[in-house]
Design a protein around this motif. Structure first.
Motif, mmCIF file in Angstrom:
data_model
loop_
_atom_site.group_PDB
_atom_site.id
_atom_site.type_symbol
_atom_site.label_atom_id
_atom_site.label_comp_id
_atom_site.label_asym_id
_atom_site.label_seq_id
_atom_site.Cartn_x
_atom_site.Cartn_y
_atom_site.Cartn_z
ATOM 1 N N LYS A 131 9.931 4.082 -6.493
ATOM 2 C CA LYS A 131 8.719 4.739 -6.708
ATOM 3 C C LYS A 131 9.119 6.042 -7.433
ATOM 4 N N LYS A 188 4.597 6.061 -10.809
ATOM 5 C CA LYS A 188 4.948 4.863 -11.017
ATOM 6 C C LYS A 188 5.494 4.033 -9.852
ATOM 7 N N GLY A 245 9.224 2.992 -17.105
ATOM 8 C CA GLY A 245 9.308 2.238 -15.687
ATOM 9 C C GLY A 245 9.831 0.974 -15.934
#
Length: 419
Positions: A173, A184, A222
């Motif tokens: 995370k 994210k 991400g």
């Protein structure tokens, strides 16, 4: 021991007074007959006074002996630098007792990390939470929740604006450390994610997992941009060199590997530990000369060596690794040689960290100790025993405001001042 006549007379009088005060009537009469001593008001309470003063003196002697031993240890093991000069702030070492003991987690601590700018520390725990603390005051700030299983590791980008966390819930995370919002959640590993580290640029991060892989992630999107494979078992830790030229990893397969991050290729594999390699750390650029090193030049700077396949690996300097075999090893990355093996811990070595001054290495272990190793001498120069009441699992060093933090299986974090 031979007493003088006056000392015998005083002792007999004190004993007689004690017998009379205690009500030992028959003993008083027999003692009088044998010693020809009579009760003297001046001897009232004399024996008790002498006895308690002896106990106090014994305690004082023990305290002084302990102080002398501590001073001798400091003198011989780092209390003074070479030539008798006292240490400065730049090479100060942790000293007991701890400055703060931080409590609040409900399970063991897996990672502690100082914020690069503020006087904040973040801890990650098996209780699936992270906690933010002011390490100067010892005050609790807040709890970060989001993971659904043990939080294994945390790291900040270079400015401290973003924090990454990884967990046994298979995710990583990314957190906005100003709003404390989760930005994210990164999915891709197939097993426990044991370590996460930002690259110095802050736009990428690397992670390692029990799925035997290392992954490279784009922090802005991400997305996983690269997967590095080569270890045969759980990849415990991964670290990035200061110049981002290479990364290093350690594993349950008892090996350490270095990698070219751009090409995604393994540069070298080190195999001398005889058990799981738990932790590792790159040396700082200002590290002192290590005995037996081929990298040192007359001016004390390191040469850059060309390794197999034309890869530049000398830029990374040296690597320290700690293992469940209870040893710490120092490796010369350009040649792949083990330069030193530090023996002293009585249990698994769980974390190692080079002192920013380049002269020392710090380590913590399941033997509940914090140890400081002199790199030039290749020996332990300071030990803080029983630093925690249970295994010590993690360690971090605050460079801006010299402190270290340790976390343990006893569910607490301790802050240690350097001096």
């Amino acid at each position: 021991m031979v007493l003088t006549s006056k000392q015998k007379e005083e002792l007999n009088g004190a004993i007689l007074d004690y017998l009379e005060t205690s009500g030992y009537k028959s003993s008083i009469e027999e003692f009088k007959k044998e010693t020809t001593t009579e009760l003297d008001p001046k001897k009232k309470g004399l024996l008790e006074k002498k006895w308690t003063s002896v106990i106090r003196l014994q305690k004082k002697v023990l305290d002084l002996e302990a102080k002398v031993a501590q001073l001798e240890e400091e003198l011989n093991s780092g209390g003074r630098a070479g030539g008798g000069a006292r240490r400065g702030k730049e090479d100060a070492l942790p000293r007991p007792p701890e400055k703060h003991t931080l409590t609040g987690h409900r399970n063991c601590i897996n990672s502690v990390k100082f914020h690069p700018t503020f006087s904040l520390l973040v801890s990650a725990s098996e209780d699936a939470t992270m906690k933010v603390w002011d390490f100067e005051s010892g005050e609790f700030e807040r709890t970060l929740k989001g993971h659904t299983n043990a939080v294994q590791d945390i790291d900040f980008d270079k400015n401290g604006n973003m924090m990454a966390s990884c967990s046994a819930d298979l995710t990583i995370k990314l957190w906005d450390f100003q709003t404390y919002d989760c930005l994210k959640t990164l999915h891709g590993h197939d097993h426990n994610v044991s370590c996460v580290k930002f690259l110095p640029s802050g736009d990428q991060l690397v992670s390692s997992s029990r799925d035997k892989s290392i992954k490279v992630w784009d922090a802005s999107t991400g997305y996983c941009t690269k997967t590095l494979l080569g270890h045969e078992d759980w990849v415990r830790k991964v670290i990035v060199s200061e110049d981002s030229s290479c990364i290093a990893s350690c594993s349950n397969d008892q090996t350490i590997k270095t990698w070219n991050l751009v090409k995604g290729e393994c540069l070298s594999t080190f195999r001398e530990h005889t058990h799981v390699v738990e932790c590792l750390a790159f040396s700082p650029a200002n590290i002192v000369e290590i005995p037996g090193s081929l990298l040192s030049t007359p001016d004390g700077k390191s040469k850059v060596k060309v390794g197999a396949g034309g890869n530049l690996v000398g830029q990374c300097g040296y690597l320290a690794t700690g293992s469940r075999d209870k040893t710490i090893k120092i490796w010369e990355l350009a040649t792949g040689r083990c330069l030193a093996t530090y023996i002293g811990h009585d249990n698994w070595v769980r974390a190692v960290r080079f002192h920013p001054c380049g002269k020392f290495l710090l380590s913590v272990s399941d033997d509940k100790t914090i140890r400081v190793w002199d790199i030039a001498q290749g020996r332990c120069i300071k030990t803080i025993n029983e630093a925690h009441s249970h295994f010590i699992s993690c360690l971090d060093f605050c460079i801006q405001n010299p402190h270290i933090a340790t976390g343990g299986v006893d569910d607490v974090i301790k802050i240690w001042k350097l001096g």
